[in-house]
Write a protein that holds these residues in place. Structure first.
Motif, PDB file in Angstrom:
ATOM      1  N   ILE A 354      26.314  91.106  55.487  1.00 36.96           N
ATOM      2  CA  ILE A 354      27.607  90.413  55.432  1.00 36.96           C
ATOM      3  C   ILE A 354      27.642  89.631  54.126  1.00 36.96           C
ATOM      4  O   ILE A 354      26.735  88.833  53.860  1.00 36.96           O
ATOM      5  CB  ILE A 354      27.762  89.429  56.612  1.00 36.96           C
ATOM      6  CG1 ILE A 354      27.616  90.158  57.951  1.00 36.96           C
ATOM      7  CG2 ILE A 354      29.096  88.697  56.536  1.00 36.96           C
ATOM      8  CD1 ILE A 354      27.434  89.212  59.147  1.00 36.96           C
ATOM      9  N   LEU A 355      28.659  89.863  53.320  1.00 38.02           N
ATOM     10  CA  LEU A 355      28.764  89.181  52.033  1.00 38.02           C
ATOM     11  C   LEU A 355      30.073  88.414  51.987  1.00 38.02           C
ATOM     12  O   LEU A 355      31.124  88.949  52.337  1.00 38.02           O
ATOM     13  CB  LEU A 355      28.729  90.214  50.898  1.00 38.02           C
ATOM     14  CG  LEU A 355      28.860  89.659  49.469  1.00 38.02           C
ATOM     15  CD1 LEU A 355      27.620  88.846  49.087  1.00 38.02           C
ATOM     16  CD2 LEU A 355      29.063  90.798  48.462  1.00 38.02           C
ATOM     17  N   TYR A 356      29.996  87.164  51.550  1.00 33.34           N
ATOM     18  CA  TYR A 356      31.189  86.297  51.489  1.00 33.34           C
ATOM     19  C   TYR A 356      31.286  85.752  50.079  1.00 33.34           C
ATOM     20  O   TYR A 356      30.405  85.021  49.628  1.00 33.34           O
ATOM     21  CB  TYR A 356      31.019  85.167  52.502  1.00 33.34           C
ATOM     22  CG  TYR A 356      32.248  84.350  52.840  1.00 33.34           C
ATOM     23  CD1 TYR A 356      33.547  84.861  52.742  1.00 33.34           C
ATOM     24  CD2 TYR A 356      32.115  83.038  53.311  1.00 33.34           C
ATOM     25  CE1 TYR A 356      34.654  84.096  53.103  1.00 33.34           C
ATOM     26  CE2 TYR A 356      33.213  82.271  53.675  1.00 33.34           C
ATOM     27  CZ  TYR A 356      34.477  82.801  53.563  1.00 33.34           C
ATOM     28  OH  TYR A 356      35.568  82.037  53.930  1.00 33.34           O
ATOM     29  N   THR A 357      32.322  86.140  49.329  1.00 37.12           N
ATOM     30  CA  THR A 357      32.440  85.685  47.944  1.00 37.12           C
ATOM     31  C   THR A 357      33.914  85.424  47.615  1.00 37.12           C
ATOM     32  O   THR A 357      34.756  85.399  48.501  1.00 37.12           O
ATOM     33  CB  THR A 357      31.737  86.683  46.995  1.00 37.12           C
ATOM     34  OG1 THR A 357      31.595  86.082  45.710  1.00 37.12           O
ATOM     35  CG2 THR A 357      32.491  87.990  46.855  1.00 37.12           C
ATOM     36  N   ALA A 358      34.199  85.193  46.331  1.00 39.18           N
ATOM     37  CA  ALA A 358      35.529  84.739  45.923  1.00 39.18           C
ATOM     38  C   ALA A 358      36.226  85.777  45.033  1.00 39.18           C
ATOM     39  O   ALA A 358      35.558  86.518  44.321  1.00 39.18           O
ATOM     40  CB  ALA A 358      35.397  83.425  45.169  1.00 39.18           C
ATOM     41  N   PRO A 359      37.559  85.793  45.053  1.00 38.09           N
ATOM     42  CA  PRO A 359      38.287  86.731  44.206  1.00 38.09           C
ATOM     43  C   PRO A 359      37.920  86.629  42.728  1.00 38.09           C
ATOM     44  O   PRO A 359      37.848  87.643  42.031  1.00 38.09           O
ATOM     45  CB  PRO A 359      39.762  86.340  44.416  1.00 38.09           C
ATOM     46  CG  PRO A 359      39.798  85.753  45.780  1.00 38.09           C
ATOM     47  CD  PRO A 359      38.478  85.034  45.936  1.00 38.09           C
ATOM     48  N   THR A 360      37.655  85.417  42.255  1.00 35.70           N
ATOM     49  CA  THR A 360      37.306  85.273  40.840  1.00 35.70           C
ATOM     50  C   THR A 360      36.038  86.067  40.521  1.00 35.70           C
ATOM     51  O   THR A 360      35.931  86.710  39.474  1.00 35.70           O
ATOM     52  CB  THR A 360      37.171  83.777  40.454  1.00 35.70           C
ATOM     53  OG1 THR A 360      36.866  83.674  39.081  1.00 35.70           O
ATOM     54  CG2 THR A 360      36.117  83.061  41.279  1.00 35.70           C
ATOM     55  N   ALA A 361      35.078  86.069  41.444  1.00 39.65           N
ATOM     56  CA  ALA A 361      33.849  86.838  41.239  1.00 39.65           C
ATOM     57  C   ALA A 361      34.152  88.335  41.293  1.00 39.65           C
ATOM     58  O   ALA A 361      33.670  89.106  40.453  1.00 39.65           O
ATOM     59  CB  ALA A 361      32.816  86.460  42.294  1.00 39.65           C
ATOM     60  N   ILE A 362      34.984  88.742  42.244  1.00 38.87           N
ATOM     61  CA  ILE A 362      35.292  90.170  42.383  1.00 38.87           C
ATOM     62  C   ILE A 362      35.986  90.689  41.120  1.00 38.87           C
ATOM     63  O   ILE A 362      35.654  91.759  40.603  1.00 38.87           O
ATOM     64  CB  ILE A 362      36.147  90.402  43.649  1.00 38.87           C
ATOM     65  CG1 ILE A 362      35.336  89.992  44.888  1.00 38.87           C
ATOM     66  CG2 ILE A 362      36.593  91.873  43.749  1.00 38.87           C
ATOM     67  CD1 ILE A 362      36.171  89.793  46.144  1.00 38.87           C
ATOM     68  N   ARG A 363      36.925  89.905  40.580  1.00 37.59           N
ATOM     69  CA  ARG A 363      37.609  90.351  39.354  1.00 37.59           C
ATOM     70  C   ARG A 363      36.630  90.425  38.189  1.00 37.59           C
ATOM     71  O   ARG A 363      36.737  91.296  37.323  1.00 37.59           O
ATOM     72  CB  ARG A 363      38.788  89.423  39.046  1.00 37.59           C
ATOM     73  CG  ARG A 363      39.930  89.547  40.061  1.00 37.59           C
ATOM     74  CD  ARG A 363      41.174  88.791  39.608  1.00 37.59           C
ATOM     75  NE  ARG A 363      40.896  87.379  39.418  1.00 37.59           N
ATOM     76  CZ  ARG A 363      41.218  86.412  40.296  1.00 37.59           C
ATOM     77  NH1 ARG A 363      41.855  86.711  41.414  1.00 37.59           N
ATOM     78  NH2 ARG A 363      40.919  85.155  40.035  1.00 37.59           N
ATOM     79  N   THR A 364      35.665  89.518  38.177  1.00 41.98           N
ATOM     80  CA  THR A 364      34.651  89.570  37.118  1.00 41.98           C
ATOM     81  C   THR A 364      33.820  90.847  37.239  1.00 41.98           C
ATOM     82  O   THR A 364      33.549  91.517  36.239  1.00 41.98           O
ATOM     83  CB  THR A 364      33.742  88.327  37.200  1.00 41.98           C
ATOM     84  OG1 THR A 364      34.568  87.177  37.095  1.00 41.98           O
ATOM     85  CG2 THR A 364      32.689  88.317  36.115  1.00 41.98           C
ATOM     86  N   PHE A 365      33.433  91.195  38.465  1.00 40.89           N
ATOM     87  CA  PHE A 365      32.647  92.424  38.653  1.00 40.89           C
ATOM     88  C   PHE A 365      33.454  93.649  38.247  1.00 40.89           C
ATOM     89  O   PHE A 365      32.922  94.597  37.673  1.00 40.89           O
ATOM     90  CB  PHE A 365      32.188  92.554  40.118  1.00 40.89           C
ATOM     91  CG  PHE A 365      31.314  91.422  40.576  1.00 40.89           C
ATOM     92  CD1 PHE A 365      30.301  90.934  39.756  1.00 40.89           C
ATOM     93  CD2 PHE A 365      31.492  90.844  41.826  1.00 40.89           C
ATOM     94  CE1 PHE A 365      29.500  89.879  40.178  1.00 40.89           C
ATOM     95  CE2 PHE A 365      30.695  89.789  42.251  1.00 40.89           C
ATOM     96  CZ  PHE A 365      29.698  89.301  41.421  1.00 40.89           C
TER      97      PHE A 365
END
Ligand code: ATP
Ligand code: MG
Length: 648
Positions: A354-365
């Protein structure tokens, strides 16, 4: 907001049913919605019984003096006992609570039994340092296990913690220590970030020149760097904690005992000291973590990438997961140290499910490229979470495809520091998800969208997101300022909590968050949400990230100005700028077409990764840039200005 709001022009037709296997074994099914709507208070009373109470509560909600709520007021419990001791007592002492991954590559596994001893020792150390129930303790630490231990030790003895993000300046720390009137500060010599040891203690030394009430500073040795010590005031963690007894009897505290104060991230203005209490907070943090992530404590490996300095770290690293007996990963450093695949390497190493992260990180990836996660085995992942900002549909779909192997459900969780726990989110075994929508209020939560006159808008229309019933983990007040609590949250709409966010309901009644109402643009009499123009831009293959603001315009009232960061493969040109304007026009309609598109290298973000549009509005309107104290990188505004042609 007008009902003809262009907020409704973005059409997102993709739908994803929950995986059958997950649905069949889900912790929470659709029956929970029915049960909670039949009797909301009985539903929460039942969830409260998932905790260990020293005195079982007989009252659920006391709302006799709104907006000051009391939940489970005649019950008593100890939060640290619930997060640690009871798992050991249940025979799960050998289960790993924390897989710690340091940025330099060091790692530690801490079992529940070890955590219990460490929290007990730290509690005894706090008592020796003169901290007692009701005192405030400031915590300024890197992402290391001692941060969790420190918070739980405070909770155990009934001291109220105020965690301040380790990246904040001495001034920001000083104002938070003063506001909370903390008597002890827990910090470290430093922590590892971007491949180096970064000092923390000097900021405390500087802050404390303005905080005479602080009696002691407890210092964890993390990096071993040279650290100034003030005789009599400063104490090493290893000197005092390690020699304590591992026995500490946890006293039960009232359900309404103050658990922590946490300052909001400051995206829209001066941070507010949000007060959370004990029983209701822990009930909702634990239940939502169980329901929204479908956590199976025996088999899941959970990882929330937030910092404990934010509410996400409080509720979904410390209190929710530990109350549920989860095994989790805690990572100290940045996602690109020593390489841009670090997160995926960690997922592979620990078999994160289970991974919980933020949109800012996803856009960076996304910007870094699809090939990076493709190099790692991510097949263990079964639920993916998002929090912090509206997630653009393209980022959502990328997350599902490239991280979730095209099958892991995404839970887009809307909530705030003030709400304490998740409020609006899909349930992974129940909801057919829609990219970009948080969808519906969780069972037991009452949310809706209203217009200027507080009337509920019909499906298909936009307005203001409000919460219409009190909830267990709601803030109880703004620390030391009850009037500001009433004025900020309960005055705009009579009897309702106004969150400050705009939202729309689609034809199915599902909720789409549209960003802060302060950020909504009014162009030629139409309300246009920054979020939707940004999502349209991110939907173009050349764009990695964007931030949109409304700048005062003589003819249209406000004109849309877009700042964009390009993907690695694209280059800035007048043709591309034209193409992006046309793309928005095609996606949302001609009125949403930005008047200007400015290509920049960075966007101003808070330290929790949220875009600070008010600073970009200052630039777009040719003003002096406003307060930047909560900005992650104070240089960004100079950089952006230097990249733009002089304003006409
Ligand atoms: P301040 O209140 O000081 O301006 P902040 O609102 O950024 O700071 P937080 O409490 O950390 O402080 O953030 C809560 C806000 O984050 C919400 O009000 C909302 O605007 C945004 N947010 C969080 N999760 C989501 C989500 N899933 N979808 C859309 N917006 C979200
Ligand atoms: Mg806020």
């Amino acid at each position: 907001m007008s009902n003809e709001s262009l907020a409704n022009l973005l059409k997102e037709e993709r739908r994803f049913a929950p995986p059958a296997e997950l649905a069949a074994a889900a912790n929470v099914t659709a029956a929970a919605y029915a049960q909670a709507s039949e009797d909301r208070l009985a539903f929460w009373a039942e969830q409260a019984r998932r905790l260990d109470w020293a005195t079982e509560p007989t009252e659920t909600l006391d709302w006799s003096n709104p907006p000051f709520a009391k939940w489970f007021a005649d019950g008593t419990l100890n939060v640290a006992h619930n997060c640690v001791d009871r798992h050991v007592e249940a025979g799960n002492g050998d289960r790993v609570a924390i897989h710690f991954e340091g940025e330099p590559g060091d790692s530690r596994a801490i079992t529940y039994a070890q955590l219990k001893d460490e929290v007990s020792r730290a509690a005894n150390a706090l008592l020796e340092l003169g901290v007692t129930k009701g005192d405030r303790v400031a915590v300024y630490l890197p992402m290391i296990p001692e941060a969790v231990v420190a918070m739980l030790a405070c909770a155990r003895i009934g001291a109220t913690h105020s965690v301040v993000f380790g990246g904040f300046s001495a001034d920001a720390v000083a104002s938070r220590i003063q506001d909370a009137d903390a008597k002890l500060v827990i910090t470290a010599d430093g922590g590892y970030r971007r491949g180096k040891a970064t000092a923390l203690k000097p900021a405390i030394d500087e802050a404390l020149t303005k905080c005479p009430q602080v009696e002691h500073v407890l210092v964890v040795r993390r990096t071993g760097q040279d650290t100034a010590f003030t005789e009599g005031r400063d104490v090493w963690w290893h000197d005092i904690v390690e020699r304590q007894s591992a026995e500490h009897t946890a006293e039960a505290h009232d359900a309404e005992h103050p658990l922590f104060i946490l300052y909001t991230s400051g995206t829209t203005g001066k941070p507010k000291g949000i007060l959370h209490t004990t029983g209701g907070y822990l009930t909702q943090a634990a239940w939502t973590h169980h329901a929204v992530f479908d956590l199976k404590p025996e088999t899941d490996v959970y990882w929330c990438t937030a910092d404990i300095g934010w509410v996400t770290g409080h509720s979904y690293i410390v209190y929710g997961p530990l109350a549920n007996g989860a095994t989790q990963v805690i990572y100290e450093g940045t996602p690109d140290t020593p390489h841009q695949g670090r997160f995926w390497e960690i997922v592979q190493k620990y078999g994160v499910t289970i991974l919980y992260t933020a949109p800012t990180a996803i856009r960076t990836f996304m910007k870094w490229g699809d090939d990076i996660p493709a190099k790692f085995d991510l097949s263990s992942l079964r639920v993916l979470g998002s929090v912090g900002e509206p997630i653009n549909p393209e980022a959502w779909v990328w997350y599902r495809e490239h991280i979730g192997a095209g099958k892991a459900p995404i839970v887009d969780t809307w909530w705030q520091t003030e709400t304490g726990a998740m409020m609006i989110s899909p349930l992974p075994g129940v909801t057919t998800t829609k990219p970009g929508s948080a969808q519906r209020a969780l069972p037991g939560i009452a949310a809706t969208v209203v217009d200027d006159e507080a009337r509920e808008v019909p499906d298909g229309a936009g307005g203001y997101l409000v919460l219409t019933e009190p909830w267990p983990s709601m803030l109880r007040t703004i620390w030391g300022d009850d009037q500001r609590y009433i004025d900020t949250y309960w005055s705009r709409f009579e009897g309702r909590y106004f969150a400050g966010d705009g939202a729309k309901k689609d034809e199915d009644g599902d909720i789409w968050l549209l960003g802060r109402v302060d950020d909504v643009m009014l162009v030629s009499g139409h309300n246009i949400s920054t979020t939707e123009v940004e999502s349209a831009l991110v939907g173009h293959p050349a764009v990695a990230e964007s931030a949109v603001v409304g700048a005062t315009d003589a003819t249209t009232g406000q004109a849309i100005v877009a700042f964009v960061i390009l993907r690695g493969t694209a280059t800035d040109s007048p043709e591309l700028v034209e193409e992006l304007r046309a793309h928005v026009g095609r996606t949302l309609g001609p009125i949403a077409k930005p008047k200007q598109v400015k290509v920049v290298g960075e966007l101003p973000k808070t330290r929790s990764g949220k875009i600070m549009r008010r600073l970009l509005r200052d630039i777009a309107e040719g003003r002096e840039v406003g307060d930047t104290t909560t900005l992650a990188d104070s240089n960004v505004m100079n950089l952006i200005q230097s990249q733009l042609p002089a304003q006409g």
